[in-house]
Design an enzyme around this catalytic site. Structure first.
Site, short mmCIF file in Angstrom:
data_model
loop_
_atom_site.label_atom_id
_atom_site.label_comp_id
_atom_site.label_asym_id
_atom_site.label_seq_id
_atom_site.Cartn_x
_atom_site.Cartn_y
_atom_site.Cartn_z
N MET A 9 -16.58 3.24 -9.86
CA MET A 9 -16.72 2.68 -8.51
C MET A 9 -15.71 1.57 -8.27
O MET A 9 -15.10 1.49 -7.19
CB MET A 9 -18.14 2.15 -8.31
CG MET A 9 -18.37 1.51 -6.94
SD MET A 9 -18.21 2.67 -5.57
CE MET A 9 -19.89 3.33 -5.54
N LYS A 10 -15.50 0.71 -9.24
CA LYS A 10 -14.56 -0.40 -9.07
C LYS A 10 -13.15 0.11 -8.82
O LYS A 10 -12.42 -0.42 -7.96
CB LYS A 10 -14.58 -1.30 -10.31
CG LYS A 10 -13.59 -2.45 -10.29
CD LYS A 10 -13.85 -3.42 -9.15
CE LYS A 10 -12.95 -4.65 -9.27
NZ LYS A 10 -13.13 -5.57 -8.13
N LEU A 11 -12.73 1.15 -9.54
CA LEU A 11 -11.39 1.70 -9.34
C LEU A 11 -11.25 2.29 -7.94
O LEU A 11 -10.20 2.17 -7.32
CB LEU A 11 -11.07 2.74 -10.41
CG LEU A 11 -10.87 2.20 -11.82
CD1 LEU A 11 -10.62 3.34 -12.80
CD2 LEU A 11 -9.72 1.20 -11.87
#
Length: 295
Positions: free
Chosen positions: A171-173
């Site tokens: 999700m962060k990427l």
């Protein structure tokens, strides 16, 4: 008993986000032990009441949770598996929270057989970290997430469990992929405006107030208008790293992401030109040729 009430918490890596998280925990009355590769970063927190350790293994002594917020996979490997690492001499009994942005598979590999590991994608800036206003996206086993949730909720206004270990990094990427593309697109529009004879600041104000702008674009437009990229909210070299990780994830999945690949190339070029420790909005510096060169 939850990780928020069981004992002290270690924060390893005292950059923009790590320092904010440690300050937040101190403000909430939590005992905090900190470590950073360059010890002077720990001094303000030590004055505020944190214990400053000389090595990662010392930082986690007696703690119920350890939050790793170092810059990249190599740094995380050192903190976890290096000679003085958290896992160098066996398992860590508390919750190991990997909030460093690295490849999802790397989190799984470095965690190995550690019993209680979460990977956390953090959305927000230094002020959000200090004030408990982050949004956290978490991967890991349900039982570990449930035990760690009170601690995470102390740090954030939203905590979402996405699934298995590595999900938080995925999700962060995705989120950083969007930010990198958006900020570069706005920088390109501003450069074209200036080259076309329009007032750069007026164009940026127009973009920021339009329906085209996201909140992050409105925020970064002020840096672009002022041309000030010191005291970064998020370093350009870290954005370059994350965009490259996203392209690698895409390639491994058989996907072609041309916008992401183009943004990654521009951010890498800006980093190579010496702007890596400036704010990520400094990507605009890679859009103009240097006098007397073809670059």
């Amino acid at each position: 008993m939850t990780y928020a009430t069981k004992g002290p918490v270690a924060v390893l890596g005292l950059g923009t986000m790590g320092s904010g998280l440690a300050s937040r925990l101190l403000d909430q009355g939590i005992q905090v032990r900190v470590w950073n590769r360059t010890p002077e970063r720990a001094e303000p927190l030590a004055r505020a009441g944190a214990f400053a350790a000389s090595r990662p293994s010392e930082a986690v002594e007696g703690t119920s949770a350890a939050i790793c917020t170092v810059a990249d996979g190599d740094a995380l490997s050192t903190v976890l598996r290096g000679p003085d690492g958290i896992l160098a001499r066996g398992g860590y009994p508390g919750a190991l929270i990997c909030a460093s942005t690295v490849a999802p598979d790397e989190v799984v590999r470095l965690a190995g057989d550690a019993p209680s590991v979460l990977d956390v994608g953090m959305l927000g800036n230094r002020d959000h970290a200090r004030d408990g206003e982050l949004r956290l996206f978490v991967g890991g086993e349900e039982r570990v997430f449930t035990a760690g949730r009170p601690l995470l909720e102390m740090l954030a206004k939203e905590v979402v469990h996405l699934g298995a270990l590595g999900s938080g990094m995925r999700m962060k990427l995705l989120l950083n992929l969007l930010m990198g593309i958006e900020v570069q697109a706005m920088a390109e529009a501003a450069e074209l405006a200036a080259a076309s004879g329009l007032d750069r600041k007026q164009v940026l104000r127009t973009i920021a107030g339009s329906g085209f702008a996201s909140p992050v674009m409105s925020f970064k437009s002020r840096r672009l208008a002022a041309g000030r990229f010191e005291e970064p909210d998020f370093r350009l070299r870290l954005m370059a790293k994350d965009l490259m990780l996203a392209t690698e994830q895409a390639a491994a999945s058989g996907l072609s992401l041309p916008l992401t690949a183009a943004a990654a190339e521009t951010h890498v070029r800006a980093t190579e030109q010496g702007f890596g420790d400036e704010d990520c909005a400094a990507v605009t510096r890679a859009l103009t040729r240097k006098p007397g060169t073809d670059k």
